[in-house]
Design a protein around this motif. Structure first.
Motif, short mmCIF file in Angstrom:
data_model
loop_
_atom_site.label_atom_id
_atom_site.label_comp_id
_atom_site.label_asym_id
_atom_site.label_seq_id
_atom_site.Cartn_x
_atom_site.Cartn_y
_atom_site.Cartn_z
N ILE A 145 50.10 -17.78 -16.97
CA ILE A 145 49.86 -19.09 -16.39
C ILE A 145 51.18 -19.85 -16.25
O ILE A 145 51.49 -20.43 -15.22
N TYR A 146 51.95 -19.87 -17.31
CA TYR A 146 53.30 -20.43 -17.24
C TYR A 146 54.15 -19.79 -18.33
O TYR A 146 53.62 -19.21 -19.30
N ILE A 147 55.45 -19.89 -18.18
CA ILE A 147 56.38 -19.32 -19.14
C ILE A 147 57.48 -20.33 -19.42
O ILE A 147 58.00 -20.97 -18.51
N VAL A 148 57.81 -20.47 -20.69
CA VAL A 148 58.93 -21.32 -21.10
C VAL A 148 59.99 -20.41 -21.69
O VAL A 148 59.75 -19.71 -22.68
N LEU A 152 64.18 -23.50 -19.11
CA LEU A 152 63.60 -23.11 -17.82
C LEU A 152 62.10 -22.87 -17.97
O LEU A 152 61.67 -22.06 -18.78
N TRP A 153 61.33 -23.60 -17.18
CA TRP A 153 59.87 -23.49 -17.18
C TRP A 153 59.42 -23.03 -15.80
O TRP A 153 59.88 -23.55 -14.78
N THR A 154 58.54 -22.06 -15.75
CA THR A 154 57.98 -21.61 -14.47
C THR A 154 56.47 -21.47 -14.62
O THR A 154 55.97 -21.14 -15.70
N SER A 155 55.76 -21.72 -13.52
CA SER A 155 54.30 -21.61 -13.59
C SER A 155 53.80 -20.70 -12.48
O SER A 155 54.48 -20.45 -11.49
N ALA A 156 52.57 -20.24 -12.67
CA ALA A 156 51.89 -19.49 -11.62
C ALA A 156 51.45 -20.48 -10.54
O ALA A 156 51.87 -21.63 -10.52
N GLY A 157 50.59 -20.01 -9.63
CA GLY A 157 50.25 -20.81 -8.48
C GLY A 157 49.29 -21.95 -8.74
O GLY A 157 48.55 -21.96 -9.72
N MET A 158 49.34 -22.92 -7.84
CA MET A 158 48.37 -24.00 -7.73
C MET A 158 48.08 -24.69 -9.06
O MET A 158 48.93 -25.33 -9.62
N ALA A 160 47.91 -23.88 -12.05
CA ALA A 160 48.70 -23.53 -13.23
C ALA A 160 49.79 -24.56 -13.47
O ALA A 160 50.24 -24.74 -14.61
N GLY A 161 50.23 -25.26 -12.43
CA GLY A 161 51.22 -26.31 -12.60
C GLY A 161 50.70 -27.42 -13.50
O GLY A 161 51.47 -28.05 -14.24
N LEU A 162 49.39 -27.70 -13.44
CA LEU A 162 48.80 -28.70 -14.31
C LEU A 162 48.91 -28.28 -15.77
O LEU A 162 49.19 -29.10 -16.65
N GLY A 194 50.30 -18.09 -22.20
CA GLY A 194 50.13 -16.66 -22.19
C GLY A 194 48.85 -16.19 -21.54
O GLY A 194 48.62 -14.99 -21.39
N GLN A 195 48.01 -17.13 -21.15
CA GLN A 195 46.73 -16.74 -20.55
C GLN A 195 46.94 -16.10 -19.19
O GLN A 195 47.86 -16.43 -18.45
N SER A 196 46.05 -15.19 -18.86
CA SER A 196 46.14 -14.48 -17.59
C SER A 196 45.93 -15.42 -16.41
O SER A 196 45.18 -16.38 -16.48
N GLN A 197 46.61 -15.11 -15.29
CA GLN A 197 46.39 -15.85 -14.05
C GLN A 197 45.01 -15.55 -13.48
O GLN A 197 44.49 -16.31 -12.67
#
Length: 313
Positions: A145-148, A152-158, A160-162, A194-197
């Motif tokens: 869902i996202y990684i820290v 640097l933080w990155t998220s999956a789509g749509m 997941a940014g929330l 760590g949850q799956s997209q």
């Protein structure tokens, strides 16, 4: 006060701006203006989103006192790569900011700027393979869902940014504040990074309400030993008809689908709680811990204990 700067480009996706609601409600929970939000672009002025909505932005300056930069993605990062000006700006901004985040395909902009080199990152699943091929020095994890990774933080789509924005609130104001914000936004749950997209319910994608109702019933009652007859009753079908229709609509047998739902529920409990594995197995409908381990190895290729250790790490 914590200043959050959103870096936008022409054709940005509106969903990226939806994360601003998380910070808005965090201020309400905090009882004061902890976050102040700013919209920027490299050149400043009005920008059009992919939907055509126009937003006024200030000209981005590396000297701005921004604690967190959030880079919004575009529809197709392969067709609209980051400009040299954007990359140069982010390289300068990274030296001053506390953290920099890429929402959805915004991770490609961070990658183009060289900020994700030798780091873990994620992005929308549809572009994860392209990111890995284009930037082989990044450890792309396409099912997160996202990684820290450090600042640097990155998220999956749509949406997941929330979850990423909520995680920032949790880090800044505490987990109780993040949970309160999630409740105010009527979010079903505060998902861990760590949850799956992917969702097992979405993967099944039944075509009719009666099969969807049966699946919803199954998900609410995973602790029980669910039978085809019980599920068929929820769909107002005979067991034979239900099995035929279910398999036709989802591509899986009822037993296989229920096993998938149990796996998903157990994984979430393992990632998000400290319940003993015996309790996880019982609450999600496995016969015992050993049975859950067998299904985990078959479904995920790892044992529940390994998944818990990885999540804690």
């Amino acid at each position: 006060m914590h200043h959050v700067g959103y870096l936008l480009t022409e054709g940005f996706q509106v969903m990226g701006l939806a994360t601003q609601a998380v910070f808005e409600y965090a201020n309400k929970v905090a009882g004061h203006e902890f976050y102040r939000l700013h919209n920027y672009s490299v050149g400043g002025g009005e920008l059009a989103s992919s939907l055509g909505m126009r937003v006024t932005t200030a000209k981005a300056a590396a000297t701005a006192s921004i604690d967190t930069w959030v880079v919004c993605g575009v529809g197709n990062p392969l067709e609209s790569p980051a400009s040299a000006e954007e990359c140069a700006f982010l390289q300068r901004a990274a030296k001053k900011a506390r953290r920099i985040a890429g929402i959805c395909t915004g991770g490609f902009v961070l990658a183009e700027a060289g900020l994700l080199a030798r780091r873990r990152a994620t992005t929308h699943w549809a572009f994860a393979r392209a990111m890995q091929e284009r930037f082989p020095d990044i450890q792309v994890e396409d099912d997160r869902i996202y990684i820290v990774d450090g600042p640097l933080w990155t998220s999956a789509g749509m949406t997941a940014g929330l979850d990423l924005a909520l995680a920032m609130v949790g880090k800044d104001l505490g987990e109780e504040a993040a949970r309160s914000v999630a409740r105010k936004l009527v979010m079903h749950q505060h998902r861990a990074g760590g949850q799956s997209q992917h969702s097992e319910m979405l993967e099944l994608a039944p075509k009719t309400d009666r099969i969807q109702d049966a699946l919803n019933y199954a998900r609410r009652n995973l602790k029980r030993a669910l039978t085809v007859e019980e599920l068929a009753e929820q769909a107002n079908l005979s067991a034979r008809q239900f099995t035929r229709v279910f398999t036709s609509e989802t591509g899986q047998s009822p037993a296989k689908a229920i096993e998938g739902l149990r796996l998903e529920a157990a994984r979430l409990m393992i990632e998000q709680s400290r319940h003993p594995l015996e309790v996880v197995a019982r609450e999600t409908g496995f016969r015992d811990r050993r049975h859950m381990r067998e299904v985990f190895l078959r479904g995920f290729g790892v044992a529940p204990q390994s998944m818990r250790r990885e999540g804690r790490a």
